[in-house]
Each structure stands twice: as C-alpha cells, then as structure tokens.
Design a protein around this motif. Structure first.
Motif, PDB file in Angstrom:
ATOM      1  N   GLU A 112       0.835  -1.203   0.000  1.00  0.00           N
ATOM      2  CA  GLU A 112       0.000   0.000   0.000  1.00  0.00           C
ATOM      3  C   GLU A 112       0.867   1.250   0.000  1.00  0.00           C
ATOM      4  O   GLU A 112       1.947   1.270   0.588  1.00  0.00           O
ATOM      5  CB  GLU A 112      -0.918   0.022   1.219  1.00  0.00           C
ATOM      6  CG  GLU A 112      -1.926  -1.107   1.232  1.00  0.00           C
ATOM      7  CD  GLU A 112      -2.824  -1.077   2.449  1.00  0.00           C
ATOM      8  OE1 GLU A 112      -4.017  -1.372   2.294  1.00  0.00           O
ATOM      9  OE2 GLU A 112      -2.341  -0.760   3.558  1.00  0.00           O
ATOM     10  N   GLY A 115      -1.346   1.382  -4.548  1.00  0.00           N
ATOM     11  CA  GLY A 115      -0.607   0.215  -4.123  1.00  0.00           C
ATOM     12  C   GLY A 115       0.289  -0.336  -5.215  1.00  0.00           C
ATOM     13  O   GLY A 115       0.343   0.191  -6.321  1.00  0.00           O
ATOM     14  N   SER A 124      -9.639   0.425  -7.639  1.00  0.00           N
ATOM     15  CA  SER A 124      -8.256   0.595  -8.071  1.00  0.00           C
ATOM     16  C   SER A 124      -8.113   0.368  -9.573  1.00  0.00           C
ATOM     17  O   SER A 124      -8.881  -0.362 -10.184  1.00  0.00           O
ATOM     18  CB  SER A 124      -7.340  -0.361  -7.309  1.00  0.00           C
ATOM     19  OG  SER A 124      -7.620  -1.694  -7.648  1.00  0.00           O
ATOM     20  N   SER A 155      -7.936   2.013  -4.230  1.00  0.00           N
ATOM     21  CA  SER A 155      -7.858   0.783  -3.448  1.00  0.00           C
ATOM     22  C   SER A 155      -9.115  -0.052  -3.651  1.00  0.00           C
ATOM     23  O   SER A 155     -10.151   0.453  -4.057  1.00  0.00           O
ATOM     24  CB  SER A 155      -7.678   1.099  -1.959  1.00  0.00           C
ATOM     25  OG  SER A 155      -8.782   1.818  -1.473  1.00  0.00           O
TER      26      SER A 155
END
Length: 116
Positions: free
Chosen positions: A45, A59, A73, A69
C-alpha cells in the motif's frame, strides 16, 4: 535498504528526484536538509502524507502500480529491473529508473512521478 528514483530523460539521461527507505518516501536529495518526507509504503500500500494525516492513495503488487484501493483501483504503471513505466498494456512508456528494491521503487514512483 535505500532506493533512489530518477526521472528518465531521453537516451541515457536521468535526473534524481527522490528516494525511499524503511517505509518512508522522500522528494529531493538524499543528503542534507533538502529531502522532504511525502509519504509512506507498507505491505503493498502507498500513502500520501505521514502519521495520522496519511491517506491511502494506491498500491503495488507483482510488478504493477495501482491508483485507488479495492474495487476502485486501476493499474497506472509497472516496474521491473530498474525501470518504471507509466500506462498499461501496449501503451506504456518509460518514465523513471531506480537503484534498489522493487517495492520501494513502485511506491516512490507513485508519489513522485505517477499522477502526483
């Protein structure tokens, strides 16, 4: 281990832009007072900011860099063997180089170069 990040500037050219070490990401030079901590990375992350004010922004995993995320993502770049690429699939371009570990490079590139 420290990982240095360089902007790719044409054939055989590069310019130092920052580094990462021990889970922290810095812009500026690696010596003196000119380094500025801009984020953190851990377990795949990437966070913008530090301490209580940090925000999860992306990430890295298996050679790819992600923005966002979870289900939100999207892949925005990749890293391999000292080179960092922006884009995905056939539309990638070299944007930076690194000396050091892959995970640190991916995290630092996200904050220093890709979409920041």
């Amino acid at each position: 281990m420290k990982t240095d990040i360089y902007i790719h500037e044409g054939f055989m050219g590069r310019k130092y832009v920052g580094y990462c070490k021990d889970g922290n990401i810095y812009s500026g030079t690696s010596t003196g007072w000119s380094a500025n901590m801009i984020g953190e990375y851990k377990n795949g992350e990437v966070f913008y900011g530090t301490g209580w004010n940090k925000k999860l922004v992306g990430g890295y995993k298996n050679g790819e860099v992600y923005e966002g995320s979870g289900w939100n993502s999207k892949t925005i770049g990749k890293y391999k063997d000292g080179t960092i690429y922006s884009g995905y699939g056939f539309s990638t371009k070299i944007v930076a180089n690194y000396d050091g570990i892959d995970a640190g490079a991916a995290a630092a590139a996200f904050l220093l170069l890709l979409n920041r």
